[in-house]
Design an enzyme around this catalytic site. Structure first.
Site, PDB file in Angstrom:
ATOM      1  N   SER A 182      46.757  46.297  38.044  1.00 39.77           N
ATOM      2  CA  SER A 182      45.948  45.334  37.384  1.00 39.77           C
ATOM      3  C   SER A 182      45.134  44.517  36.041  1.00 39.77           C
ATOM      4  CB  SER A 182      44.730  44.872  38.343  1.00 39.77           C
ATOM      5  OG  SER A 182      44.587  44.951  39.732  1.00 39.77           O
ATOM      6  N   ARG A 233      48.033  48.321  42.667  1.00 41.59           N
ATOM      7  CA  ARG A 233      48.269  47.835  41.655  1.00 41.59           C
ATOM      8  C   ARG A 233      47.460  47.829  40.964  1.00 41.59           C
ATOM      9  NH1 ARG A 233      46.294  43.567  45.486  1.00 41.59           N
ATOM     10  NH2 ARG A 233      44.251  43.753  44.766  1.00 41.59           N
ATOM     11  N   ARG A 235      34.436  36.055  38.469  1.00 38.66           N
ATOM     12  CA  ARG A 235      33.282  36.302  39.788  1.00 38.66           C
ATOM     13  C   ARG A 235      32.344  35.412  39.126  1.00 38.66           C
ATOM     14  NH1 ARG A 235      34.011  41.997  41.544  1.00 38.66           N
ATOM     15  NH2 ARG A 235      36.431  42.293  41.829  1.00 38.66           N
ATOM     16  N   THR A 259      38.680  41.595  32.263  1.00 37.30           N
ATOM     17  CA  THR A 259      38.865  40.450  31.327  1.00 37.30           C
ATOM     18  C   THR A 259      38.180  39.392  32.500  1.00 37.30           C
ATOM     19  OG1 THR A 259      40.082  41.731  29.685  1.00 37.30           O
ATOM     20  CG2 THR A 259      39.188  38.833  30.587  1.00 37.30           C
ATOM     21  N   ARG A 282      33.520  45.341  49.508  1.00 37.33           N
ATOM     22  CA  ARG A 282      34.298  45.625  50.658  1.00 37.33           C
ATOM     23  C   ARG A 282      32.838  46.770  51.109  1.00 37.33           C
ATOM     24  NH1 ARG A 282      40.442  46.125  49.353  1.00 37.33           N
ATOM     25  NH2 ARG A 282      39.069  46.713  47.219  1.00 37.33           N
ATOM     26  N   ASP A 314      38.068  50.371  42.809  1.00 34.36           N
ATOM     27  CA  ASP A 314      37.787  49.241  43.613  1.00 34.36           C
ATOM     28  C   ASP A 314      37.064  49.637  45.123  1.00 34.36           C
ATOM     29  OD1 ASP A 314      38.099  46.937  43.661  1.00 34.36           O
ATOM     30  OD2 ASP A 314      40.560  46.513  44.313  1.00 34.36           O
ATOM     31  N   ASN A 360      36.977  39.504  35.663  1.00 36.70           N
ATOM     32  CA  ASN A 360      35.409  39.672  36.333  1.00 36.70           C
ATOM     33  C   ASN A 360      34.484  38.761  35.769  1.00 36.70           C
ATOM     34  OD1 ASN A 360      35.821  43.382  36.760  1.00 36.70           O
ATOM     35  ND2 ASN A 360      36.435  41.926  38.178  1.00 36.70           N
ATOM     36  N   TRP A 361      35.046  38.731  34.938  1.00 34.85           N
ATOM     37  CA  TRP A 361      34.386  36.899  33.733  1.00 34.85           C
ATOM     38  C   TRP A 361      34.100  35.679  34.883  1.00 34.85           C
ATOM     39  CZ3 TRP A 361      30.479  38.686  30.896  1.00 34.85           C
ATOM     40  CH2 TRP A 361      31.001  39.641  29.904  1.00 34.85           C
TER      41      TRP A 361
HETATM   42  C1  FPP Z   1      35.364  46.827  41.919  1.00 31.91           C
HETATM   43  O1  FPP Z   1      35.221  46.685  43.241  1.00 31.91           O
HETATM   44  C2  FPP Z   1      34.548  47.142  40.910  1.00 31.91           C
HETATM   45  C3  FPP Z   1      33.959  46.674  39.899  1.00 31.91           C
HETATM   46  C4  FPP Z   1      34.800  45.338  39.842  1.00 31.91           C
HETATM   47  C5  FPP Z   1      32.814  47.083  39.038  1.00 31.91           C
HETATM   48  C6  FPP Z   1      32.584  48.291  38.597  1.00 31.91           C
HETATM   49  C7  FPP Z   1      30.972  48.686  37.710  1.00 31.91           C
HETATM   50  C8  FPP Z   1      30.992  49.808  38.692  1.00 31.91           C
HETATM   51  C9  FPP Z   1      30.950  50.864  39.566  1.00 31.91           C
HETATM   52  C10 FPP Z   1      29.013  50.180  38.323  1.00 31.91           C
HETATM   53  C11 FPP Z   1      28.712  50.196  36.527  1.00 31.91           C
HETATM   54  C12 FPP Z   1      29.572  51.087  36.235  1.00 31.91           C
HETATM   55  C13 FPP Z   1      29.414  51.930  35.128  1.00 31.91           C
HETATM   56  C14 FPP Z   1      30.212  52.795  34.654  1.00 31.91           C
HETATM   57  C15 FPP Z   1      27.978  52.383  34.926  1.00 31.91           C
HETATM   58  P1  FPP Z   1      35.063  45.264  43.943  1.00 31.91           P
HETATM   59  O2  FPP Z   1      33.718  44.012  43.375  1.00 31.91           O
HETATM   60  O3  FPP Z   1      36.296  44.377  42.979  1.00 31.91           O
HETATM   61  O4  FPP Z   1      35.670  45.495  45.477  1.00 31.91           O
HETATM   62  P2  FPP Z   1      36.052  44.674  46.340  1.00 31.91           P
HETATM   63  O5  FPP Z   1      37.320  44.625  46.103  1.00 31.91           O
HETATM   64  O6  FPP Z   1      35.999  44.998  47.736  1.00 31.91           O
HETATM   65  O7  FPP Z   1      35.496  42.922  46.098  1.00 31.91           O
END
Ligand code: FPP
Length: 251
Positions: free
Chosen positions: A199, A197, A72, A67, A25, A21, A69-70
């Site tokens: 999640s 969390r 976004r 699931t 940010r 995560d 994340n779709w």
């Molecule tokens: C969470 O950060 C990250 C993700 C939802 C995606 C993770 C994916 C990768 C690291 C790249 C692909 C991975 C592989 C295994 C090839 P966030 O976007 O929720 O960050 P935020 O909470 O700061 O907004």
């Protein structure tokens, strides 16, 4: 003595699961688009996979796309899928060179065709590797997975392959995505970026896992951070409902 030397190789968690995560940010701090954070996050993925394989961790599960994340923005979802396809394609030879097997859990059929195809090809090409198993949780949510397991168990009962009274904990475990692939429960769950969390991640499987939360954002989480998490895990006493005295006397 550095962090790595302090790790007791005989007490490694067999399975580490990570909620990666903080990519968004991290990008924001750099005044960049969110996808820039995901790209940097891939560098952390590579470093942590390498770190786990070098140590002898047997299973590493990464929450790469939930699931939820779709929902976004389309641009970010498309960017993530493209990044996944490219990363899997580019990294499969490295996985094989290091004798690492790739597996995936989640609603893989909901992934774009090219993504699922690339993934299945990488799973096939690495299926004989034995050093470590890297599990990607993609289009994954634990409630979806438990719902699927319940449905499949009900179908078996309906078809007369199982009776309702035979259904127990093991039946549920065996019908989860992890159980069907023979992946054991994680002993250590890491979440980056200061959020505390779970999640919707591996809810059934983390029943006895140790949780490790760090403020480090995923794009900055590298081998030294992995070592800190493992050392913290090794400093804890895992009691599984027993007393401290029972644990000491069984040692
Ligand atoms: C969470 O950060 C990250 C993700 C939802 C995606 C993770 C994916 C990768 C690291 C790249 C692909 C991975 C592989 C295994 C090839 P966030 O976007 O929720 O960050 P935020 O909470 O700061 O907004």
């Amino acid at each position: 003595m550095d962090q790595l030397q302090k790790i007791d190789k005989k007490k490694l968690p067999r399975h580490i699961a990570i909620i990666m995560d903080g990519n968004g940010r991290w990008a924001k701090q750099k005044e960049e688009e969110r996808i820039f954070g995901h790209h940097e996050g891939v560098k952390s993925v590579k470093d942590v996979v390498e770190g786990c394989a070098e140590l002898g961790v047997q299973y590493l599960t990464l929450y790469a796309f939930s699931t939820e994340n779709w929902n976004r923005p389309k641009e970010e979802v498309d960017g993530l899928m493209e990044l996944l396809v490219r990363t899997i394609h580019a990294e499969t030879p490295t996985l094989s060179k290091n004798n690492i097997r790739l597996q995936a859990i989640g609603d893989l059929e909901s992934l774009p065709n090219n993504c699922n195809k690339e993934l299945q090809e990488a799973i096939r090409n690495t299926s004989g590797n034995t050093n470590m198993t890297l599990v990607l949780a993609l289009s994954y949510s634990s409630r979806w997975e438990i719902g699927q397991a319940a449905k499949n168990i009900a179908l078996q009962v309906q078809r007369g392959l199982l009776t309702a009274t035979e259904v127990n904990e093991k039946t549920v475990t065996d019908h989860l995505g992890t159980g069907m692939l023979g992946i054991p429960d994680p002993e250590l769950l890491i979440r980056t970026s200061g959020e505390r969390r779970v999640s919707n991640f591996l809810l059934w499987q983390i029943a006895y896992a140790e949780f490790y939360f760090t403020d480090t954002l995923w794009p900055e989480f590298r081998k030294p951070d992995l070592y800190s998490a493992i050392l913290d895990y090794q400093s804890r006493e895992r009691r599984f409902g027993l007393t401290s005295e029972q644990i000491s006397s069984s040692k």
